[in-house]
Design a protein around this motif. Structure first.
Motif, PDB file in Angstrom:
ATOM      1  N   LEU A  25       0.800  -1.181  -0.065  1.00 48.62           N
ATOM      2  CA  LEU A  25       0.050  -0.002   0.057  1.00 48.62           C
ATOM      3  C   LEU A  25       1.000   1.169   0.025  1.00 48.62           C
ATOM      4  O   LEU A  25       0.612   2.183  -0.644  1.00 48.62           O
ATOM      5  N   LEU A  28       2.197   1.669  -3.522  1.00 45.96           N
ATOM      6  CA  LEU A  28       1.052   2.035  -4.577  1.00 45.96           C
ATOM      7  C   LEU A  28       0.832   3.521  -4.275  1.00 45.96           C
ATOM      8  O   LEU A  28       0.588   4.270  -5.328  1.00 45.96           O
ATOM      9  N   SER A  29       1.089   3.993  -3.123  1.00 45.48           N
ATOM     10  CA  SER A  29       0.845   5.608  -3.085  1.00 45.48           C
ATOM     11  C   SER A  29       1.632   6.461  -3.859  1.00 45.48           C
ATOM     12  O   SER A  29       1.245   7.436  -4.145  1.00 45.48           O
ATOM     13  N   PRO A  32       0.994   4.676  -8.427  1.00 48.22           N
ATOM     14  CA  PRO A  32      -0.357   4.027  -8.376  1.00 48.22           C
ATOM     15  C   PRO A  32      -0.866   3.320  -9.677  1.00 48.22           C
ATOM     16  O   PRO A  32      -1.892   2.522  -9.609  1.00 48.22           O
ATOM     17  N   ALA A  35      -1.199  -0.585  -9.619  1.00 48.51           N
ATOM     18  CA  ALA A  35      -2.350  -1.380  -8.802  1.00 48.51           C
ATOM     19  C   ALA A  35      -2.848  -2.154  -9.975  1.00 48.51           C
ATOM     20  O   ALA A  35      -3.628  -3.229  -9.387  1.00 48.51           O
ATOM     21  N   SER A  36      -3.128  -1.799 -11.117  1.00 52.52           N
ATOM     22  CA  SER A  36      -3.871  -2.746 -11.880  1.00 52.52           C
ATOM     23  C   SER A  36      -2.915  -3.548 -12.891  1.00 52.52           C
ATOM     24  O   SER A  36      -3.437  -4.165 -14.070  1.00 52.52           O
ATOM     25  N   SER A  44      -2.511 -10.537 -10.734  1.00 47.49           N
ATOM     26  CA  SER A  44      -2.597  -9.259 -10.350  1.00 47.49           C
ATOM     27  C   SER A  44      -2.507  -9.038  -8.655  1.00 47.49           C
ATOM     28  O   SER A  44      -2.729 -10.081  -8.026  1.00 47.49           O
ATOM     29  N   LEU A  57      -5.919  -4.246   1.820  1.00 49.70           N
ATOM     30  CA  LEU A  57      -5.172  -4.323   0.477  1.00 49.70           C
ATOM     31  C   LEU A  57      -6.361  -4.502  -0.508  1.00 49.70           C
ATOM     32  O   LEU A  57      -6.506  -3.783  -1.443  1.00 49.70           O
ATOM     33  N   LEU A  61      -7.316  -1.687  -3.396  1.00 49.57           N
ATOM     34  CA  LEU A  61      -7.357  -1.844  -4.776  1.00 49.57           C
ATOM     35  C   LEU A  61      -8.431  -1.297  -5.591  1.00 49.57           C
ATOM     36  O   LEU A  61      -8.289  -0.668  -6.636  1.00 49.57           O
ATOM     37  N   TYR A  65      -7.943   2.583  -5.921  1.00 50.31           N
ATOM     38  CA  TYR A  65      -7.147   2.578  -7.157  1.00 50.31           C
ATOM     39  C   TYR A  65      -8.046   2.046  -8.413  1.00 50.31           C
ATOM     40  O   TYR A  65      -7.433   2.003  -9.537  1.00 50.31           O
ATOM     41  N   VAL A  67      -9.296  -0.656  -9.510  1.00 49.15           N
ATOM     42  CA  VAL A  67      -9.040  -1.699 -10.043  1.00 49.15           C
ATOM     43  C   VAL A  67     -10.336  -2.733 -10.159  1.00 49.15           C
ATOM     44  O   VAL A  67     -11.117  -2.679  -9.206  1.00 49.15           O
TER      45      VAL A  67
END
Length: 233
Positions: A25, A28-29, A32, A35-36, A44, A57, A61, A65, A67
């Motif tokens: 996480l 990802l910040s 980003p 995420a996908s 994934s 999480l 996602l 994000y 996804v």
């Protein structure tokens, strides 16, 4: 710039999911777009979070994000196909909008595949109730007749009767993370109970309630995780 850390890759993040979802996480910040992302097999972060039962999480996602909860891998399987906990299945379906009717390349739904493999009967029972009963609440699955199809001669148990309620929100994430295949004794007991003439009676339902409560709160038995989980790294 000297000392600058290289940008993370999807492979690195997938390797971090089992033991360090909080680090995923954090990364990802700053990145980003990952995420996908998917690996060479279409696996994934959402598949990994579902498989390892990391609910924060999983929610981030999809909700933060964006996804798709129905993101597919190379076998056309969504994250529902790798779920090992009823609580995670419930989160995907009721909170995040996963499609319980999605079919993989073998023309199986997640419920059909999990039921055929026989490792996670509670997940299969929840998905069956969500798909057929019009009620995706894992605390009150619809009652249906037991399936005669089984694995190694063991019949898959039916979902709970309407008046049996298990509050999935009380299951701690730490206990979910350690979920493993039910041991033979659990499978024998639930099969034996489902076959009783008084299964729908007060005593049969009481024993089922106790058995399922024990299973949901203590399913972390010794054993191997499902083969469907990807090996990363």
């Amino acid at each position: 710039m000297a000392g600058q850390q290289p940008a993370p890759t999807i492979s690195r993040l997938l390797n971090l999911v089992p033991d360090a979802p909080e680090q995923v996480l954090s990364l990802l910040s700053a990145h980003p777009h990952l995420a996908s992302e998917q690996d060479g097999h279409g696996y994934s972060l959402l598949h990994a979070a579902a498989s390892y039962s990391h609910l924060p999480l999983l929610r981030a996602l999809v909700q933060a994000y964006h996804v798709s909860p129905d993101i597919t891998d190379e076998d056309n399987e969504t994250p529902l196909f790798v779920v090992e906990s009823p609580a995670v299945a419930e989160c995907l379906v009721t909170e995040l909008g996963a499609n319980v009717s999605w079919r993989n390349d073998e023309d199986q739904t997640a419920e059909e595949k999990i039921e055929a493999e026989g490792d996670w009967p509670l997940v299969a029972a929840y998905l069956r109730s969500a798909a057929g009963g019009g009620n995706a609440d894992a605390s009150a699955p619809a009652a249906t007749a037991p399936s005669e199809n089984g694995v190694d001669g063991v019949r898959v148990p039916p979902p709970l009767p309407p008046n049996v309620r298990i509050d999935m929100s009380t299951v701690e994430a730490s206990s979910i993370d350690e979920s493993e295949a039910p041991d033979p004794e659990f499978r024998r007991r639930i099969e034996e109970l489902a076959a009783r003439d008084d299964f729908q009676g007060e005593e049969g339902q009481r024993q089922l309630r106790e058995l399922v409560t024990d299973a949901v709160t203590g399913l972390a038995a010794d054993g191997q995780r499902r083969d469907v989980r990807r090996r990363v790294g």
